[in-house]
Write a protein that holds these residues in place. Sequence first.
Motif, PDB file in Angstrom:
ATOM      1  N   ARG A   1     -54.370  44.510  18.564  1.00  0.00           N
ATOM      2  CA  ARG A   1     -55.541  45.047  19.268  1.00  0.00           C
ATOM      3  C   ARG A   1     -55.915  46.424  18.715  1.00  0.00           C
ATOM      4  O   ARG A   1     -57.101  46.746  18.565  1.00  0.00           O
ATOM      5  N   ALA A   2     -54.921  47.227  18.374  1.00  0.00           N
ATOM      6  CA  ALA A   2     -55.183  48.556  17.802  1.00  0.00           C
ATOM      7  C   ALA A   2     -55.923  48.435  16.469  1.00  0.00           C
ATOM      8  O   ALA A   2     -56.835  49.225  16.190  1.00  0.00           O
ATOM      9  N   VAL A   3     -55.545  47.459  15.657  1.00  0.00           N
ATOM     10  CA  VAL A   3     -56.231  47.234  14.385  1.00  0.00           C
ATOM     11  C   VAL A   3     -57.675  46.829  14.647  1.00  0.00           C
ATOM     12  O   VAL A   3     -58.608  47.396  14.056  1.00  0.00           O
ATOM     13  N   GLU A   4     -57.874  45.872  15.523  1.00  0.00           N
ATOM     14  CA  GLU A   4     -59.222  45.413  15.841  1.00  0.00           C
ATOM     15  C   GLU A   4     -60.086  46.574  16.332  1.00  0.00           C
ATOM     16  O   GLU A   4     -61.221  46.757  15.873  1.00  0.00           O
ATOM     17  N   GLU A   5     -59.551  47.355  17.259  1.00  0.00           N
ATOM     18  CA  GLU A   5     -60.322  48.464  17.835  1.00  0.00           C
ATOM     19  C   GLU A   5     -60.603  49.556  16.803  1.00  0.00           C
ATOM     20  O   GLU A   5     -61.676  50.166  16.828  1.00  0.00           O
ATOM     21  N   ALA A   6     -59.671  49.788  15.882  1.00  0.00           N
ATOM     22  CA  ALA A   6     -59.896  50.791  14.837  1.00  0.00           C
ATOM     23  C   ALA A   6     -61.046  50.380  13.928  1.00  0.00           C
ATOM     24  O   ALA A   6     -61.896  51.208  13.576  1.00  0.00           O
ATOM     25  N   VAL A   7     -61.075  49.112  13.567  1.00  0.00           N
ATOM     26  CA  VAL A   7     -62.169  48.615  12.729  1.00  0.00           C
ATOM     27  C   VAL A   7     -63.478  48.711  13.497  1.00  0.00           C
ATOM     28  O   VAL A   7     -64.477  49.227  12.979  1.00  0.00           O
ATOM     29  N   ASP A   8     -63.477  48.231  14.738  1.00  0.00           N
ATOM     30  CA  ASP A   8     -64.698  48.238  15.541  1.00  0.00           C
ATOM     31  C   ASP A   8     -65.229  49.647  15.767  1.00  0.00           C
ATOM     32  O   ASP A   8     -66.437  49.857  15.851  1.00  0.00           O
ATOM     33  N   ALA A   9     -64.330  50.629  15.856  1.00  0.00           N
ATOM     34  CA  ALA A   9     -64.729  52.021  16.081  1.00  0.00           C
ATOM     35  C   ALA A   9     -65.142  52.719  14.789  1.00  0.00           C
ATOM     36  O   ALA A   9     -65.608  53.855  14.832  1.00  0.00           O
ATOM     37  N   GLY A  10     -64.951  52.043  13.653  1.00  0.00           N
ATOM     38  CA  GLY A  10     -65.324  52.632  12.374  1.00  0.00           C
ATOM     39  C   GLY A  10     -64.402  53.751  11.930  1.00  0.00           C
ATOM     40  O   GLY A  10     -64.820  54.672  11.228  1.00  0.00           O
ATOM     41  N   LEU A  11     -63.141  53.666  12.316  1.00  0.00           N
ATOM     42  CA  LEU A  11     -62.179  54.687  11.901  1.00  0.00           C
ATOM     43  C   LEU A  11     -61.971  54.637  10.394  1.00  0.00           C
ATOM     44  O   LEU A  11     -62.347  53.671   9.730  1.00  0.00           O
ATOM     45  N   SER A  12     -61.349  55.653   9.859  1.00  0.00           N
ATOM     46  CA  SER A  12     -61.139  55.752   8.415  1.00  0.00           C
ATOM     47  C   SER A  12     -60.281  54.600   7.897  1.00  0.00           C
ATOM     48  O   SER A  12     -59.450  54.036   8.628  1.00  0.00           O
ATOM     49  N   SER A  13     -60.459  54.305   6.627  1.00  0.00           N
ATOM     50  CA  SER A  13     -59.664  53.242   6.023  1.00  0.00           C
ATOM     51  C   SER A  13     -58.185  53.604   6.063  1.00  0.00           C
ATOM     52  O   SER A  13     -57.336  52.723   6.236  1.00  0.00           O
ATOM     53  N   GLU A  14     -57.858  54.890   5.944  1.00  0.00           N
ATOM     54  CA  GLU A  14     -56.459  55.313   6.007  1.00  0.00           C
ATOM     55  C   GLU A  14     -55.850  54.978   7.365  1.00  0.00           C
ATOM     56  O   GLU A  14     -54.711  54.518   7.451  1.00  0.00           O
ATOM     57  N   LYS A  15     -56.606  55.206   8.424  1.00  0.00           N
ATOM     58  CA  LYS A  15     -56.125  54.907   9.780  1.00  0.00           C
ATOM     59  C   LYS A  15     -55.958  53.393   9.950  1.00  0.00           C
ATOM     60  O   LYS A  15     -54.947  52.934  10.494  1.00  0.00           O
ATOM     61  N   ILE A  16     -56.925  52.629   9.473  1.00  0.00           N
ATOM     62  CA  ILE A  16     -56.856  51.168   9.587  1.00  0.00           C
ATOM     63  C   ILE A  16     -55.659  50.635   8.804  1.00  0.00           C
ATOM     64  O   ILE A  16     -54.919  49.771   9.293  1.00  0.00           O
TER      65      ILE A  16
ATOM     66  N   ALA B   1     -49.477  36.904   6.304  1.00  0.00           N
ATOM     67  CA  ALA B   1     -50.008  36.775   4.947  1.00  0.00           C
ATOM     68  C   ALA B   1     -51.537  36.891   4.950  1.00  0.00           C
ATOM     69  O   ALA B   1     -52.120  37.535   4.063  1.00  0.00           O
ATOM     70  N   GLU B   2     -52.186  36.290   5.927  1.00  0.00           N
ATOM     71  CA  GLU B   2     -53.643  36.385   6.039  1.00  0.00           C
ATOM     72  C   GLU B   2     -54.071  37.827   6.303  1.00  0.00           C
ATOM     73  O   GLU B   2     -55.051  38.309   5.723  1.00  0.00           O
ATOM     74  N   ILE B   3     -53.331  38.509   7.170  1.00  0.00           N
ATOM     75  CA  ILE B   3     -53.641  39.902   7.485  1.00  0.00           C
ATOM     76  C   ILE B   3     -53.433  40.778   6.254  1.00  0.00           C
ATOM     77  O   ILE B   3     -54.275  41.624   5.926  1.00  0.00           O
ATOM     78  N   ALA B   4     -52.327  40.578   5.550  1.00  0.00           N
ATOM     79  CA  ALA B   4     -52.053  41.363   4.343  1.00  0.00           C
ATOM     80  C   ALA B   4     -53.121  41.123   3.279  1.00  0.00           C
ATOM     81  O   ALA B   4     -53.543  42.072   2.595  1.00  0.00           O
ATOM     82  N   ALA B   5     -53.571  39.894   3.140  1.00  0.00           N
ATOM     83  CA  ALA B   5     -54.604  39.584   2.152  1.00  0.00           C
ATOM     84  C   ALA B   5     -55.925  40.269   2.510  1.00  0.00           C
ATOM     85  O   ALA B   5     -56.597  40.823   1.642  1.00  0.00           O
ATOM     86  N   ALA B   6     -56.292  40.243   3.778  1.00  0.00           N
ATOM     87  CA  ALA B   6     -57.517  40.924   4.217  1.00  0.00           C
ATOM     88  C   ALA B   6     -57.402  42.428   3.989  1.00  0.00           C
ATOM     89  O   ALA B   6     -58.368  43.082   3.573  1.00  0.00           O
ATOM     90  N   LEU B   7     -56.217  42.973   4.239  1.00  0.00           N
ATOM     91  CA  LEU B   7     -55.984  44.396   4.000  1.00  0.00           C
ATOM     92  C   LEU B   7     -56.119  44.717   2.509  1.00  0.00           C
ATOM     93  O   LEU B   7     -56.784  45.694   2.144  1.00  0.00           O
ATOM     94  N   ASP B   8     -55.527  43.890   1.658  1.00  0.00           N
ATOM     95  CA  ASP B   8     -55.616  44.108   0.202  1.00  0.00           C
ATOM     96  C   ASP B   8     -57.067  44.094  -0.281  1.00  0.00           C
ATOM     97  O   ASP B   8     -57.430  44.854  -1.179  1.00  0.00           O
ATOM     98  N   ARG B   9     -57.886  43.236   0.329  1.00  0.00           N
ATOM     99  CA  ARG B   9     -59.307  43.131  -0.052  1.00  0.00           C
ATOM    100  C   ARG B   9     -60.163  44.203   0.633  1.00  0.00           C
ATOM    101  O   ARG B   9     -61.346  44.304   0.349  1.00  0.00           O
ATOM    102  N   GLU B  10     -59.534  44.934   1.550  1.00  0.00           N
ATOM    103  CA  GLU B  10     -60.264  45.887   2.408  1.00  0.00           C
ATOM    104  C   GLU B  10     -61.412  45.181   3.130  1.00  0.00           C
ATOM    105  O   GLU B  10     -62.504  45.724   3.296  1.00  0.00           O
ATOM    106  N   ASP B  11     -61.131  43.975   3.581  1.00  0.00           N
ATOM    107  CA  ASP B  11     -62.096  43.168   4.327  1.00  0.00           C
ATOM    108  C   ASP B  11     -61.920  43.493   5.807  1.00  0.00           C
ATOM    109  O   ASP B  11     -61.211  42.807   6.537  1.00  0.00           O
ATOM    110  N   TRP B  12     -62.548  44.581   6.220  1.00  0.00           N
ATOM    111  CA  TRP B  12     -62.344  45.085   7.580  1.00  0.00           C
ATOM    112  C   TRP B  12     -62.824  44.096   8.630  1.00  0.00           C
ATOM    113  O   TRP B  12     -62.183  43.957   9.678  1.00  0.00           O
ATOM    114  N   ALA B  13     -63.935  43.416   8.384  1.00  0.00           N
ATOM    115  CA  ALA B  13     -64.439  42.454   9.365  1.00  0.00           C
ATOM    116  C   ALA B  13     -63.430  41.322   9.583  1.00  0.00           C
ATOM    117  O   ALA B  13     -63.169  40.914  10.724  1.00  0.00           O
ATOM    118  N   GLU B  14     -62.854  40.829   8.505  1.00  0.00           N
ATOM    119  CA  GLU B  14     -61.846  39.771   8.617  1.00  0.00           C
ATOM    120  C   GLU B  14     -60.591  40.298   9.302  1.00  0.00           C
ATOM    121  O   GLU B  14     -59.973  39.608  10.116  1.00  0.00           O
TER     122      GLU B  14
END
Length: 94
Positions: A62-77, A24-37
């Motif tokens: 880990r893939a999610v974390e690394e995608a955010v850290d690498a600055g991948l597209s929002s679609e990929k994240i 639920a926390e992950i889904a909420a962060a995704l809905d807010r597009e809060d990549w850092a969270e």
Amino acid sequence: MAEIDARLAAIAERFAAQAGEAAAEIAAALDREDWAELARLGHSLAGRAGMFGYGAIGDAARAVEEAVDAGLSSEKIVGLTQDLLAQMAKLNRA
């Protein structure tokens, strides 16, 4: 040794039981597009999941974390996060 195995099994069960809250926390962060969270939650989950024998969830987190850290597209994240949430949903069906 049996006592340690029993304790580890109990901790792993608690992890599985708490997966819904984490999802639920992950889904909420995704809905807010809060990549850092999302990266923070992925990092935390990756460590805990791997420790308790949930390797697929750990890898997906880990893939999610690394995608955010690498600055991948929002679609990929978003896609990686949806994969992670699908892995976590399997815990509730088990």
